[in-house]
Design a protein around this motif. Structure first.
Motif, PDB file in Angstrom:
ATOM      1  N   ILE A 108       0.864  -1.187   0.000  1.00  0.00           N
ATOM      2  CA  ILE A 108       0.000   0.000   0.000  1.00  0.00           C
ATOM      3  C   ILE A 108       0.897   1.233   0.000  1.00  0.00           C
ATOM      4  O   ILE A 108       1.871   1.313   0.753  1.00  0.00           O
ATOM      5  N   ASP A 109       0.552   2.218  -0.839  1.00  0.00           N
ATOM      6  CA  ASP A 109       1.309   3.470  -0.906  1.00  0.00           C
ATOM      7  C   ASP A 109       0.444   4.599  -0.356  1.00  0.00           C
ATOM      8  O   ASP A 109      -0.742   4.695  -0.690  1.00  0.00           O
ATOM      9  N   ASP A 110       1.027   5.475   0.475  1.00  0.00           N
ATOM     10  CA  ASP A 110       0.238   6.546   1.071  1.00  0.00           C
ATOM     11  C   ASP A 110       1.088   7.807   1.238  1.00  0.00           C
ATOM     12  O   ASP A 110       2.285   7.753   1.531  1.00  0.00           O
ATOM     13  N   TYR A 111       0.427   8.941   1.067  1.00  0.00           N
ATOM     14  CA  TYR A 111       1.058  10.259   1.054  1.00  0.00           C
ATOM     15  C   TYR A 111       1.294  10.829   2.449  1.00  0.00           C
ATOM     16  O   TYR A 111       1.848  11.933   2.585  1.00  0.00           O
ATOM     17  N   ALA A 112       0.891  10.148   3.495  1.00  0.00           N
ATOM     18  CA  ALA A 112       0.987  10.700   4.851  1.00  0.00           C
ATOM     19  C   ALA A 112       2.388  11.247   5.113  1.00  0.00           C
ATOM     20  O   ALA A 112       3.381  10.548   4.937  1.00  0.00           O
ATOM     21  N   ARG A 119       6.651 -10.826   5.160  1.00  0.00           N
ATOM     22  CA  ARG A 119       6.406 -12.263   5.131  1.00  0.00           C
ATOM     23  C   ARG A 119       4.966 -12.493   4.707  1.00  0.00           C
ATOM     24  O   ARG A 119       4.158 -11.550   4.706  1.00  0.00           O
ATOM     25  N   PRO A 120       4.604 -13.699   4.330  1.00  0.00           N
ATOM     26  CA  PRO A 120       3.213 -13.944   3.925  1.00  0.00           C
ATOM     27  C   PRO A 120       2.235 -13.438   4.977  1.00  0.00           C
ATOM     28  O   PRO A 120       2.372 -13.733   6.165  1.00  0.00           O
ATOM     29  N   GLY A 121       1.274 -12.649   4.529  1.00  0.00           N
ATOM     30  CA  GLY A 121       0.305 -12.045   5.444  1.00  0.00           C
ATOM     31  C   GLY A 121       0.656 -10.632   5.853  1.00  0.00           C
ATOM     32  O   GLY A 121      -0.172  -9.933   6.455  1.00  0.00           O
ATOM     33  N   SER A 122       1.881 -10.172   5.530  1.00  0.00           N
ATOM     34  CA  SER A 122       2.288  -8.816   5.884  1.00  0.00           C
ATOM     35  C   SER A 122       1.626  -7.784   4.976  1.00  0.00           C
ATOM     36  O   SER A 122       1.265  -8.069   3.831  1.00  0.00           O
ATOM     37  N   THR A 123       1.509  -6.570   5.498  1.00  0.00           N
ATOM     38  CA  THR A 123       1.149  -5.406   4.694  1.00  0.00           C
ATOM     39  C   THR A 123       2.322  -4.446   4.727  1.00  0.00           C
ATOM     40  O   THR A 123       2.773  -4.045   5.816  1.00  0.00           O
ATOM     41  N   VAL A 124       2.843  -4.103   3.553  1.00  0.00           N
ATOM     42  CA  VAL A 124       3.923  -3.121   3.449  1.00  0.00           C
ATOM     43  C   VAL A 124       3.301  -1.774   3.138  1.00  0.00           C
ATOM     44  O   VAL A 124       2.536  -1.625   2.180  1.00  0.00           O
ATOM     45  N   LEU A 125       3.628  -0.772   3.952  1.00  0.00           N
ATOM     46  CA  LEU A 125       3.162   0.598   3.735  1.00  0.00           C
ATOM     47  C   LEU A 125       4.350   1.463   3.338  1.00  0.00           C
ATOM     48  O   LEU A 125       5.324   1.572   4.095  1.00  0.00           O
ATOM     49  N   PRO A 140       7.235   1.150  -4.301  1.00  0.00           N
ATOM     50  CA  PRO A 140       6.404  -0.054  -4.380  1.00  0.00           C
ATOM     51  C   PRO A 140       6.770  -0.987  -5.527  1.00  0.00           C
ATOM     52  O   PRO A 140       6.752  -2.219  -5.352  1.00  0.00           O
ATOM     53  N   ASP A 141       7.106  -0.443  -6.691  1.00  0.00           N
ATOM     54  CA  ASP A 141       7.475  -1.302  -7.818  1.00  0.00           C
ATOM     55  C   ASP A 141       8.729  -2.110  -7.507  1.00  0.00           C
ATOM     56  O   ASP A 141       8.815  -3.300  -7.833  1.00  0.00           O
ATOM     57  N   ARG A 142       9.691  -1.478  -6.858  1.00  0.00           N
ATOM     58  CA  ARG A 142      10.932  -2.179  -6.497  1.00  0.00           C
ATOM     59  C   ARG A 142      10.655  -3.268  -5.458  1.00  0.00           C
ATOM     60  O   ARG A 142      11.173  -4.382  -5.545  1.00  0.00           O
ATOM     61  N   VAL A 169       6.623  -0.816   7.652  1.00  0.00           N
ATOM     62  CA  VAL A 169       6.395   0.607   7.386  1.00  0.00           C
ATOM     63  C   VAL A 169       7.684   1.229   6.878  1.00  0.00           C
ATOM     64  O   VAL A 169       8.657   1.355   7.625  1.00  0.00           O
ATOM     65  N   LEU A 170       7.704   1.581   5.605  1.00  0.00           N
ATOM     66  CA  LEU A 170       8.839   2.306   5.030  1.00  0.00           C
ATOM     67  C   LEU A 170       8.453   3.783   5.016  1.00  0.00           C
ATOM     68  O   LEU A 170       7.591   4.206   4.252  1.00  0.00           O
ATOM     69  N   PHE A 171       9.091   4.565   5.872  1.00  0.00           N
ATOM     70  CA  PHE A 171       8.745   5.987   5.981  1.00  0.00           C
ATOM     71  C   PHE A 171       9.907   6.844   5.507  1.00  0.00           C
ATOM     72  O   PHE A 171      11.045   6.685   5.947  1.00  0.00           O
ATOM     73  N   GLN A 172       9.601   7.757   4.577  1.00  0.00           N
ATOM     74  CA  GLN A 172      10.570   8.743   4.101  1.00  0.00           C
ATOM     75  C   GLN A 172      10.130  10.118   4.603  1.00  0.00           C
ATOM     76  O   GLN A 172       9.166  10.687   4.100  1.00  0.00           O
ATOM     77  N   PRO A 173      10.799  10.676   5.616  1.00  0.00           N
ATOM     78  CA  PRO A 173      10.421  12.026   6.068  1.00  0.00           C
ATOM     79  C   PRO A 173      10.603  13.027   4.927  1.00  0.00           C
ATOM     80  O   PRO A 173      11.517  12.898   4.117  1.00  0.00           O
ATOM     81  N   ALA A 174       9.722  14.015   4.867  1.00  0.00           N
ATOM     82  CA  ALA A 174       9.806  15.043   3.833  1.00  0.00           C
ATOM     83  C   ALA A 174      10.022  16.403   4.483  1.00  0.00           C
ATOM     84  O   ALA A 174       9.267  16.788   5.381  1.00  0.00           O
TER      85      ALA A 174
END
Length: 453
Positions: free
Chosen positions: A315-319, A421-427, A438-440, A342-347
């Motif tokens: 899932i990709d989100d602009y937060a 892992r199986p069942g995970s949600t990546v944000l 997300p594509d990578r 949760v992959l977070f890139q501070p802006a």
């Protein structure tokens, strides 16, 4: 009309919407950017002359040049426009000119502008009102809507009113929505008091104001506006709200109205209620407008499903503000997500400096692997001592959760894929270039899936 308007940094979400609406008014539109984006390609596909790379000669002969706040004076095209005396319009001025003569709904607030603007547009279209809009993301589910700009035929337009640089004061909307007000963009406003004053001025030049009284700053502003004789409609979970939000819908005028919202999270029930009130103000039938939110298809980068691989959902989100990040993680849990990556890139360095502790609290969640990418500076220069480590110092993870600092965005993406892992949600979270990851991540997950198969 045959006049040409040139856009610098045309591939951004906001700029591309203005370019599209400007073209709809009969102007020739040209533009440049440093890299391709989905918005850039959509403009090219629509037949506009947009090019990669800045070239001063492209400005020659333009009737005006449109820039965003991120375009610096050193830009060769902007410098050429100054040299030739060609009018330079800020993006908001370009938008105001493109929407001249329209009845406007303007959505303002620290968080939720894109989603709520899209919800207003969706509700109006569901009720047969062909409203135009300028939204900072692609709006799904509306035919003919590409990128964030759409020129409707109803003489009504919905727009995001951006407080970050004060440009929302260029508009005098028939209806405005005030979602929330929190300290942000003080690099422009200087102080919280100045920020609040800007919102006050925005409300004063609006016709009707739809205000969320769950937010104490908005509630106080709304009360002052009402005392001054302004038309104010309030919404929120408070019993004192004109439209009280419930888990199943809204109570207004003594009637309970079902309002099912497809987008997850309590914050989206609030957003939908604000959109419902605005749509009614612009002529939508109340019951039909309320029913429309069950089919709301969302927007790009707002809890956008990007794919599945190896049993993992991405899932990709602009937060990009602590409140938004916390709301996103709650919405993910409300939607049934178990283990989170949760992959977070501070802006922005200024935002990271101001909100490091709050970001740390927001990211302190259970059953999660948190990966912090380097700060995306965008229009800002680095600030000494401010980095993703500033946030990491305030993250307090429960047992079983992990925190990793990555030295590049690419490395952060690889780490996120490896933690899943199986069942995970990546944000993938943030307002910067993290949207490319997300594509990578999905490619790496598919490689793993192939190896395991």
């Amino acid at each position: 009309m045959n006049e040409r308007i040139h856009f610098i940094a045309v591939g951004g979400s906001g700029m591309s919407a203005v370019a599209r609406l400007t073209a709809a008014r009969g102007y020739d539109v040209t533009g440049t950017d440093l890299r391709e984006s989905a918005y850039f390609l959509a403009l090219r596909d629509a037949g506009m002359d947009v090019r990669i790379g800045h070239d001063a000669s492209l400005v020659d002969g333009a009737a005006a040049v449109v820039v965003s706040t991120a375009v610096r004076e050193s830009n060769v095209e902007l410098a050429r426009a100054r040299e030739l005396g060609i009018p330079v319009w800020h993006r908001s001025e370009g938008l105001a000119r493109a929407l001249e003569g329209q009845r406007l709904v303007a959505v303002a607030g620290s968080h939720g502008k894109t989603t709520t603007s899209a919800m207003v547009a969706h509700a109006l279209h569901a009720c047969g009102i062909d409203a135009g809009f300028a939204v900072g993301a692609r709006v799904f589910g509306i035919d003919g809507a590409v990128a964030g700009g759409y020129a409707g035929s109803a003489g009504i337009s919905v727009l995001e009113a951006d407080e970050s640089d004060g440009s929302f004061l260029r508009y005098s909307p028939e209806v405005s929505i005030l979602l929330n007000i929190e300290p942000d963009h003080l690099d422009h406003h200087g102080t919280v008091e100045n920020l609040h004053r800007a919102f006050e001025d925005f409300a004063a030049q609006s016709g009707a104001v739809i205000a969320c009284i769950d937010d104490p700053v908005v509630a106080a502003l709304a009360a002052r506006r009402r005392d001054a004789g302004g038309r104010v409609l309030t919404y929120g979970t408070s019993p004192e709200a004109d439209a009280r939000v419930t888990p199943d819908g809204v109570v207004a005028g003594g009637r309970a109205i079902a309002l099912a919202v497809s987008a997850p999270g309590a914050h989206n029930r609030l957003n939908a209620t604000a959109a419902w009130l605005a749509a009614i103000e612009m002529g939508a039938e109340p019951q039909a407008a309320a029913a429309s939110f069950a089919t709301y298809a969302g927007t790009g980068r707002r809890y956008q499903h990007r794919g599945d691989a190896a049993g993992v959902t991405v899932i990709d989100d602009y937060a990009h503000h602590p409140t938004e990040v916390a709301a996103l993680l709650r919405a993910a849990r409300d939607g049934g997500a178990g283990h989170l990556v949760v992959l977070f890139q501070p802006a922005l360095f200024t935002r990271t400096q101001m909100h490091a502790e709050a970001f740390g609290r927001a990211l302190s969640v259970d059953d999660a692997d948190v990966v912090l990418a380097p700060v995306y500076g965008d229009r800002e220069d680095p600030i000494e001592g401010v980095s993703s480590e500033s946030i990491a110092a305030h993250v307090a993870l429960p047992a079983g959760s992990t925190l990793t600092l990555a030295d590049s965005l690419e490395r952060a993406a690889d780490l996120a894929a490896d933690r899943a892992r199986p069942g995970s949600t990546v944000l993938t979270v943030g307002s910067g270039t993290v949207t490319t990851t997300p594509d990578r991540i999905l490619a790496r997950l598919r490689e793993r899936e192939g190896a395991d198969g």
